[in-house]
Design an enzyme around this catalytic site. Structure first.
Site, PDB file in Angstrom:
ATOM      1  N   ASP A  61      41.391  17.411 -11.513  1.00  0.00           N
ATOM      2  CA  ASP A  61      42.602  17.118 -10.593  1.00  0.00           C
ATOM      3  C   ASP A  61      43.428  18.097 -10.652  1.00  0.00           C
ATOM      4  OD1 ASP A  61      44.037  15.778  -8.472  1.00  0.00           O
ATOM      5  OD2 ASP A  61      44.311  14.070  -9.706  1.00  0.00           O
ATOM      6  N   LYS A  62      44.324  18.413  -9.294  1.00  0.00           N
ATOM      7  CA  LYS A  62      45.405  19.245  -9.598  1.00  0.00           C
ATOM      8  C   LYS A  62      46.539  18.702  -9.042  1.00  0.00           C
ATOM      9  CE  LYS A  62      47.483  22.171  -6.796  1.00  0.00           C
ATOM     10  NZ  LYS A  62      48.542  21.629  -5.549  1.00  0.00           N
ATOM     11  N   HIS A  63      47.625  19.024  -9.500  1.00  0.00           N
ATOM     12  CA  HIS A  63      48.774  18.432  -8.850  1.00  0.00           C
ATOM     13  C   HIS A  63      50.041  19.424  -8.967  1.00  0.00           C
ATOM     14  CE1 HIS A  63      50.642  14.616  -7.631  1.00  0.00           C
ATOM     15  NE2 HIS A  63      51.563  15.232  -8.245  1.00  0.00           N
ATOM     16  N   SER A  64      50.760  19.313  -7.869  1.00  0.00           N
ATOM     17  CA  SER A  64      52.038  20.246  -7.874  1.00  0.00           C
ATOM     18  C   SER A  64      53.238  19.286  -8.030  1.00  0.00           C
ATOM     19  CB  SER A  64      52.331  20.911  -6.452  1.00  0.00           C
ATOM     20  OG  SER A  64      53.497  21.181  -6.166  1.00  0.00           O
ATOM     21  N   THR A  73      51.296  15.971   0.001  1.00  0.00           N
ATOM     22  CA  THR A  73      49.910  15.869   0.559  1.00  0.00           C
ATOM     23  C   THR A  73      49.374  15.081   1.438  1.00  0.00           C
ATOM     24  OG1 THR A  73      49.381  17.169  -1.341  1.00  0.00           O
ATOM     25  CG2 THR A  73      47.473  16.345  -0.171  1.00  0.00           C
ATOM     26  N   ARG A 115      62.700   6.406  -5.867  1.00  0.00           N
ATOM     27  CA  ARG A 115      63.415   7.491  -6.373  1.00  0.00           C
ATOM     28  C   ARG A 115      63.652   8.413  -5.250  1.00  0.00           C
ATOM     29  NH1 ARG A 115      59.075  10.276  -9.535  1.00  0.00           N
ATOM     30  NH2 ARG A 115      60.646  11.697  -9.855  1.00  0.00           N
ATOM     31  N   SER A 140      55.500   9.636 -13.255  1.00  0.00           N
ATOM     32  CA  SER A 140      55.022   9.570 -12.108  1.00  0.00           C
ATOM     33  C   SER A 140      53.926  10.378 -11.730  1.00  0.00           C
ATOM     34  CB  SER A 140      56.156  10.195 -10.969  1.00  0.00           C
ATOM     35  OG  SER A 140      55.665  10.574  -9.738  1.00  0.00           O
ATOM     36  N   LYS A 154      49.442   8.701 -12.001  1.00  0.00           N
ATOM     37  CA  LYS A 154      48.481   8.977 -11.067  1.00  0.00           C
ATOM     38  C   LYS A 154      47.320   9.608 -11.424  1.00  0.00           C
ATOM     39  CE  LYS A 154      51.389  10.955  -7.927  1.00  0.00           C
ATOM     40  NZ  LYS A 154      52.939  10.719  -7.958  1.00  0.00           N
ATOM     41  N   LYS A 155      47.531  10.762 -12.220  1.00  0.00           N
ATOM     42  CA  LYS A 155      46.308  11.563 -12.701  1.00  0.00           C
ATOM     43  C   LYS A 155      45.608  10.734 -13.447  1.00  0.00           C
ATOM     44  CE  LYS A 155      47.543  13.334 -10.031  1.00  0.00           C
ATOM     45  NZ  LYS A 155      46.936  13.929  -8.735  1.00  0.00           N
TER      46      LYS A 155
HETATM   47  N1  URA Z   1      55.284  14.695  -7.610  1.00  0.00           N
HETATM   48  C1  URA Z   1      55.018  13.460  -8.057  1.00  0.00           C
HETATM   49  O1  URA Z   1      53.901  12.787  -7.806  1.00  0.00           O
HETATM   50  N2  URA Z   1      55.944  12.914  -8.684  1.00  0.00           N
HETATM   51  C2  URA Z   1      57.263  13.571  -8.748  1.00  0.00           C
HETATM   52  O2  URA Z   1      58.121  12.657  -9.515  1.00  0.00           O
HETATM   53  C3  URA Z   1      57.551  14.789  -8.491  1.00  0.00           C
HETATM   54  C4  URA Z   1      56.338  15.351  -7.994  1.00  0.00           C
END
Ligand code: URA
Length: 414
Positions: free
Chosen positions: A77-80, A117, A165, A180, A184-185
């Site tokens: 997985d990739k996340h920004s 996204t 938030r 957060s 999810k990841k």
């Molecule tokens: N992306 C996320 O999924 N959560 C955050 O808190 C900030 C960026």
């Protein structure tokens, strides 16, 4: 144990126990603790901070409210960490899949001034981000990639915390961002996670020191949950690429997959993929159209239709009465100006307009003639356009002297 005592304990700067954090998250999930109490706790945690240990407990408590996906194969997985014009996932996910990786991506919606996204993908007619987990698993196995939002089964409480938030000024906190993202990841079952940590005015981390700190939290805590973690720290002082706004960004991502995209977007996509694969191979699957074919397969499988993507909005050409080099294109203010147009939310229940946004014609270091268009504003309301222009004016400055271009990539952890 009760909610008020836990809020007060954190408000006064004390460390919460595993049991207290579990109690607070569990009761919030069961709606026994209310939104306003969670908001107060988030603000207390934002101001007082959470230790790494508290953050680990928070992640475990969030995970306990849902399922953790199990896969019969290795998933990536990739996340920004959040940016402006950051449509990288739309490029990187099919790129990885066309290289043979299995990408199971759980994404979020826009947060504060940044885009998400899920909002971008939902600007594609018919595209469904809320498919069942069975379908998600089937697509990852068959196509090699799928992107969905948090579901009722997978970290459902994270979705609630995230949207609170977004509207309570509690986004840019290292522990809250770490929990957060990692919850999810981890729930998505990825064994390898690549983070794109953004730094600059449009990022939640404004300076490199904080970006490095967030990266070290993501790596250390990610590893403590048994994940292999890679990371890139990249610039977010100006928007990535040219397009900012949901549908406009999808169109730009598609152009990038067809090798007609902005140079910075392509370069960063290759660098991110390069943390787990050969950059030459990544360039090849982009050039030979495999990555674009994967993107099409994924979109079609999730019900989307990209045959006729055209934003339904009026266009205003923004120019200024100075000539010179673009010195500042403040990503935060550009992100806010796009949110004002209707691309983002101010309240949880706000609906967004997928058609509005900005297309930059110039980037930092480019020369602009007096009266030449610096950017186009796609708008659907005159009032919102006015407010947006005020922010755009603040976002841009021009220098008579040549301006050095900023680095795109600061560090790579592979
Ligand atoms: N992306 C996320 O999924 N959560 C955050 O808190 C900030 C960026």
């Amino acid at each position: 144990m009760n909610a008020i005592d836990i809020i007060i304990k954190k408000r006064d700067g004390n460390t919460l126990t595993k049991e207290e954090i579990e109690f607070f998250i569990d009761r919030f999930y069961k709606k026994e603790i209310k939104d306003y109490q969670m908001s107060a706790w988030l603000m207390a945690s934002f101001i007082r901070g959470l230790s790494k240990e508290e953050t680990q407990h928070l992640i475990s408590a969030i995970l306990a409210t849902g399922k953790i996906l199990e896969w019969d194969f290795q998933v990536i997985d990739k996340h920004s960490t959040g940016g402006v014009g950051d449509k990288l996932s739309l490029v990187v996910v099919p790129l990885l899949a066309s290289l043979g990786f299995k990408v199971a991506k759980l994404s979020g919606r826009g947060l504060g001034h940044t885009g998400g996204t899920i909002d971008k993908l939902e600007s594609i007619p018919g595209f469904r981000t809320n498919i069942s987990l069975e379908k998600f698993k089937e697509l990852v196995e068959k196509i090699g990639c799928s992107i969905i939002s948090q579901t009722e089964d997978l970290v459902p409480v994270e979705k609630e915390i995230y949207s609170l938030r977004d509207v309570t000024g509690t986004v840019d906190s290292i522990p809250l961002i770490t929990s957060s993202i990692l919850s999810k990841k981890i729930a998505g079952g990825a064994r390898t996670i690549i983070f794109d940590v953004k730094v600059g005015s449009g990022a939640f981390m404004k300076d490199i020191k904080d970006a490095e700190e967030l990266t070290s939290w993501l790596i250390e805590i990610g590893k403590s949950f048994g994940r292999d973690v890679k990371a890139v720290i990249s610039d977010m002082d100006q928007p990535l690429g040219f397009a900012v706004g949901n549908l406009l960004e999808v169109i730009e991502a598609i152009e990038t997959l067809k090798c007609n995209g902005p140079r910075d977007l392509e370069e960063l996509a290759i660098e991110i993929v390069g943390t787990v694969a050969s950059k030459d191979l990544a360039r090849e699957v982009l050039r030979n159209g495999s990555a674009f074919r994967k993107f099409n397969e994924m979109i079609e499988a999730q019900g989307g239709d990209i045959s006729n993507l055209s934003p339904s909005a009026k266009i205003y050409n923004f120019s200024i009465q100075d000539s010179g080099y673009v010195e500042r294109l403040d990503a935060y203010l550009i992100g806010e100006s796009v949110r004002v147009l209707g691309a983002g939310r101010y309240r949880k229940e706000d609906t967004i307009d997928p058609n509005v946004g900005i297309v930059l014609k110039k980037k930092i270091g480019d020369y602009v003639e007096k009266g030449e268009t610096i950017l186009e504003v796609y708008y659907n309301s005159e009032d919102k356009l006015k407010d947006s222009i005020e922010l755009i004016k603040e976002a841009i400055s021009i220098s008579k002297d040549e301006v050095k271009r900023r680095p795109l990539i600061y560090s790579v952890y592979s």
